[in-house]
Design a protein around this motif. Structure first.
Motif, PDB file in Angstrom:
ATOM      1  N   LEU A  56      17.182 -97.556  61.003  1.00 53.01           N
ATOM      2  CA  LEU A  56      15.831 -97.475  60.431  1.00 53.01           C
ATOM      3  C   LEU A  56      15.320 -96.035  60.393  1.00 53.01           C
ATOM      4  CD1 LEU A  56      14.087-100.600  62.021  1.00 53.01           C
ATOM      5  CD2 LEU A  56      14.650-100.242  59.600  1.00 53.01           C
ATOM      6  N   VAL A  57      15.640 -95.255  61.422  1.00 56.24           N
ATOM      7  CA  VAL A  57      15.210 -93.850  61.471  1.00 56.24           C
ATOM      8  C   VAL A  57      15.835 -93.069  60.313  1.00 56.24           C
ATOM      9  CG1 VAL A  57      15.365 -91.690  62.773  1.00 56.24           C
ATOM     10  CG2 VAL A  57      14.722 -93.807  63.932  1.00 56.24           C
ATOM     11  N   VAL A  58      17.143 -93.249  60.089  1.00 51.95           N
ATOM     12  CA  VAL A  58      17.822 -92.553  58.987  1.00 51.95           C
ATOM     13  C   VAL A  58      17.240 -93.009  57.650  1.00 51.95           C
ATOM     14  CG1 VAL A  58      20.030 -92.173  57.820  1.00 51.95           C
ATOM     15  CG2 VAL A  58      19.943 -92.262  60.320  1.00 51.95           C
ATOM     16  N   PHE A  59      17.020 -94.313  57.504  1.00 49.57           N
ATOM     17  CA  PHE A  59      16.464 -94.858  56.260  1.00 49.57           C
ATOM     18  C   PHE A  59      15.082 -94.279  55.991  1.00 49.57           C
ATOM     19  CE2 PHE A  59      14.331 -98.075  53.681  1.00 49.57           C
ATOM     20  CZ  PHE A  59      15.293 -98.360  52.721  1.00 49.57           C
ATOM     21  N   ALA A  60      14.241 -94.226  57.032  1.00 50.75           N
ATOM     22  CA  ALA A  60      12.885 -93.697  56.878  1.00 50.75           C
ATOM     23  C   ALA A  60      12.915 -92.212  56.519  1.00 50.75           C
ATOM     24  CB  ALA A  60      12.088 -93.917  58.159  1.00 50.75           C
ATOM     25  N   PHE A  61      13.844 -91.464  57.129  1.00 46.35           N
ATOM     26  CA  PHE A  61      13.967 -90.038  56.825  1.00 46.35           C
ATOM     27  C   PHE A  61      14.295 -89.819  55.354  1.00 46.35           C
ATOM     28  CE2 PHE A  61      16.945 -86.506  56.162  1.00 46.35           C
ATOM     29  CZ  PHE A  61      16.112 -85.432  56.454  1.00 46.35           C
ATOM     30  N   LEU A  62      15.230 -90.582  54.830  1.00 47.96           N
ATOM     31  CA  LEU A  62      15.592 -90.438  53.417  1.00 47.96           C
ATOM     32  C   LEU A  62      14.433 -90.857  52.522  1.00 47.96           C
ATOM     33  CD1 LEU A  62      19.259 -91.805  53.466  1.00 47.96           C
ATOM     34  CD2 LEU A  62      18.527 -89.427  53.265  1.00 47.96           C
ATOM     35  N   LEU A  63      13.669 -91.848  52.978  1.00 49.77           N
ATOM     36  CA  LEU A  63      12.543 -92.345  52.182  1.00 49.77           C
ATOM     37  C   LEU A  63      11.461 -91.278  52.023  1.00 49.77           C
ATOM     38  CD1 LEU A  63      11.796 -95.075  50.837  1.00 49.77           C
ATOM     39  CD2 LEU A  63      10.449 -95.582  52.879  1.00 49.77           C
ATOM     40  N   VAL A  64      11.166 -90.545  53.100  1.00 45.16           N
ATOM     41  CA  VAL A  64      10.091 -89.554  53.056  1.00 45.16           C
ATOM     42  C   VAL A  64      10.581 -88.179  52.602  1.00 45.16           C
ATOM     43  CG1 VAL A  64       8.834 -90.750  54.867  1.00 45.16           C
ATOM     44  CG2 VAL A  64      10.355 -88.868  55.478  1.00 45.16           C
ATOM     45  N   SER A  65      11.898 -87.973  52.600  1.00 45.46           N
ATOM     46  CA  SER A  65      12.429 -86.652  52.245  1.00 45.46           C
ATOM     47  C   SER A  65      12.423 -86.404  50.745  1.00 45.46           C
ATOM     48  CB  SER A  65      13.856 -86.493  52.784  1.00 45.46           C
ATOM     49  OG  SER A  65      14.735 -87.378  52.117  1.00 45.46           O
ATOM     50  N   GLY A  66      12.287 -87.468  49.960  1.00 42.25           N
ATOM     51  CA  GLY A  66      12.315 -87.314  48.511  1.00 42.25           C
ATOM     52  C   GLY A  66      13.717 -87.214  47.929  1.00 42.25           C
ATOM     53  N   LYS A  67      14.742 -87.331  48.774  1.00 43.08           N
ATOM     54  CA  LYS A  67      16.117 -87.241  48.291  1.00 43.08           C
ATOM     55  C   LYS A  67      16.614 -88.543  47.675  1.00 43.08           C
ATOM     56  CE  LYS A  67      17.456 -83.831  51.794  1.00 43.08           C
ATOM     57  NZ  LYS A  67      18.356 -83.537  52.951  1.00 43.08           N
ATOM     58  N   GLY A  68      15.857 -89.636  47.894  1.00 43.29           N
ATOM     59  CA  GLY A  68      16.342 -90.923  47.441  1.00 43.29           C
ATOM     60  C   GLY A  68      17.459 -91.419  48.342  1.00 43.29           C
ATOM     61  N   ALA A 187      24.918 -90.751  55.570  1.00 42.54           N
ATOM     62  CA  ALA A 187      25.703 -91.947  55.244  1.00 42.54           C
ATOM     63  C   ALA A 187      26.510 -92.420  56.439  1.00 42.54           C
ATOM     64  CB  ALA A 187      26.630 -91.659  54.063  1.00 42.54           C
ATOM     65  N   ILE A 188      27.145 -91.477  57.135  1.00 40.56           N
ATOM     66  CA  ILE A 188      27.961 -91.845  58.300  1.00 40.56           C
ATOM     67  C   ILE A 188      27.093 -92.495  59.371  1.00 40.56           C
ATOM     68  CG2 ILE A 188      29.368 -90.941  60.179  1.00 40.56           C
ATOM     69  CD1 ILE A 188      30.288 -88.735  58.251  1.00 40.56           C
ATOM     70  N   MET A 189      25.938 -91.888  59.677  1.00 47.02           N
ATOM     71  CA  MET A 189      25.079 -92.419  60.725  1.00 47.02           C
ATOM     72  C   MET A 189      24.454 -93.746  60.324  1.00 47.02           C
ATOM     73  SD  MET A 189      23.189 -89.018  62.243  1.00 47.02           S
ATOM     74  CE  MET A 189      22.327 -90.018  63.465  1.00 47.02           C
ATOM     75  N   PHE A 190      23.982 -93.854  59.056  1.00 43.90           N
ATOM     76  CA  PHE A 190      23.284 -95.067  58.629  1.00 43.90           C
ATOM     77  C   PHE A 190      24.222 -96.271  58.608  1.00 43.90           C
ATOM     78  CE2 PHE A 190      22.098 -98.068  55.274  1.00 43.90           C
ATOM     79  CZ  PHE A 190      20.843 -98.458  55.724  1.00 43.90           C
ATOM     80  N   TRP A 191      25.355 -96.151  57.908  1.00 42.51           N
ATOM     81  CA  TRP A 191      26.243 -97.305  57.753  1.00 42.51           C
ATOM     82  C   TRP A 191      26.893 -97.699  59.073  1.00 42.51           C
ATOM     83  CZ3 TRP A 191      25.014 -99.993  53.891  1.00 42.51           C
ATOM     84  CH2 TRP A 191      24.658 -99.411  52.670  1.00 42.51           C
ATOM     85  N   SER A 192      27.239 -96.721  59.902  1.00 48.08           N
ATOM     86  CA  SER A 192      27.824 -97.044  61.202  1.00 48.08           C
ATOM     87  C   SER A 192      26.804 -97.756  62.092  1.00 48.08           C
ATOM     88  CB  SER A 192      28.334 -95.781  61.894  1.00 48.08           C
ATOM     89  OG  SER A 192      29.379 -95.190  61.161  1.00 48.08           O
TER      90      SER A 192
END
Length: 298
Positions: A56-68, A187-192
């Motif tokens: 969830l932390v990685v997902f939230a970071f990508l969500l707010v970073s604007g990187k998609g 990707a490595i951290m999120f999927w793992s």
């Protein structure tokens, strides 16, 4: 190099060291939380929260970073499955070992991780390991014997759990080396993390215990500080050379001693200090040889 450029490099190295120290404190805090929770909750529930919150932390970071979410794309599914399985085995073994061992003792045994990485890099990655590094590996495992004392009255079979965790951690790190060639850290951290969390879900009907507010805070803190710690350590290696950052990994033993003493009143025995010193020395020597090997020749 100009004075301004030298200052910029020094600043980055200093930032890398700061990230490393803070990151290893976060990892030590995560493991202290896991040990505390392991006294009353199933290991599968601890794994679920540790990895679920991490994803969830990685997902939230990508969500707010604007990187998609394009950084999460990958076609290396088999490697992800392998890394997830190895990380899951390491997590279960280490967290179970923490139930029965002082925090610092488990950390000392886990310092075999770099030794396993060196020993396994030849059969898995095809890397050359010279006689000096093999000697350092053997000396390091002598340090393990000093810590766990097999054959002695003080031998604790549970010490084999963090040893097994270090083995599977090494396998996960070696697979990660292959993955970093064409996958992002996110990707490595999120999927793992997501994969590890999902494997714990089917066990929840049998293992779930609803935590009270205080324990829920510890569960969430464990996932949060552990993920932030891993991110900070990763960033540290981006800012500074491995030869500068890697020795700070051993500072985690200091944090484990402090946390173990403050929370449980545990202090390591002389054999743990002596064995850990051997392990740290062998790990630093391997790092030294690895750094020299990677330096370009004239």
């Amino acid at each position: 190099m100009s004075k301004a450029q030298a200052t910029a490099v020094d600043d980055k190295v200093g930032l890398g060291i700061a990230c490393a120290v803070t990151g290893f404190i976060g990892i030590a805090l995560m493991d202290a939380c896991a040990k505390f929770l392991g006294e009353g909750y199933a290991i599968s529930q601890i794994v679920l929260f540790r990895n679920g919150v991490g994803a969830l932390v990685v997902f939230a970071f990508l969500l707010v970073s604007g990187k998609g979410f394009s950084p999460l794309r990958t076609d290396r599914i088999w490697l992800l499955v392998q890394r997830t399985a190895y990380s899951l085995a390491a997590g279960y073994l280490f967290f179970t070992g923490l139930r029965y061992m002082p925090l610092a003792d488990a950390f000392a045994v886990a310092f075999t991780g770099p030794l396993f990485i060196t020993a396994l890099s030849m059969p898995i990655l095809g890397e050359h390991v010279g006689i000096r590094r093999w000697a350092a590996v053997l000396v390091g495992f002598c340090g393990v014997l000093v810590v766990i004392q097999p054959g002695m009255a003080s031998f604790r079979p549970e010490a084999l759990m963090p040893l097994g965790a270090a083995f599977f951690y090494a396998l996960a790190m070696l697979v990660s080396r292959k993955m970093t060639r064409d996958m992002t850290t996110s990707a490595i951290m999120f999927w793992s993390s997501l994969g590890a969390a999902l494997t714990a879900v089917p066990l929840m009907p049998f293992a779930w215990q609803t935590p009270g507010p205080a324990d829920l805070f510890v569960f969430l803190s464990m996932g949060l500080v552990g993920t932030i710690g891993m991110v900070l350590v990763t960033q540290a290696y981006r800012f500074a050379p491995a030869a500068v950052i890697a020795p700070f990994d051993y500072s985690s033993l200091l944090w484990a001693v402090i946390l173990g003493w403050l929370i449980w009143g545990d202090l390591p025995g002389r054999n743990v200090w002596f064995g850990a010193a051997i392990l740290i020395a062998s790990g630093l020597y391997i790092l030294h040889r690895e750094t020299r090997r990677q330096q370009p020749t004239a």
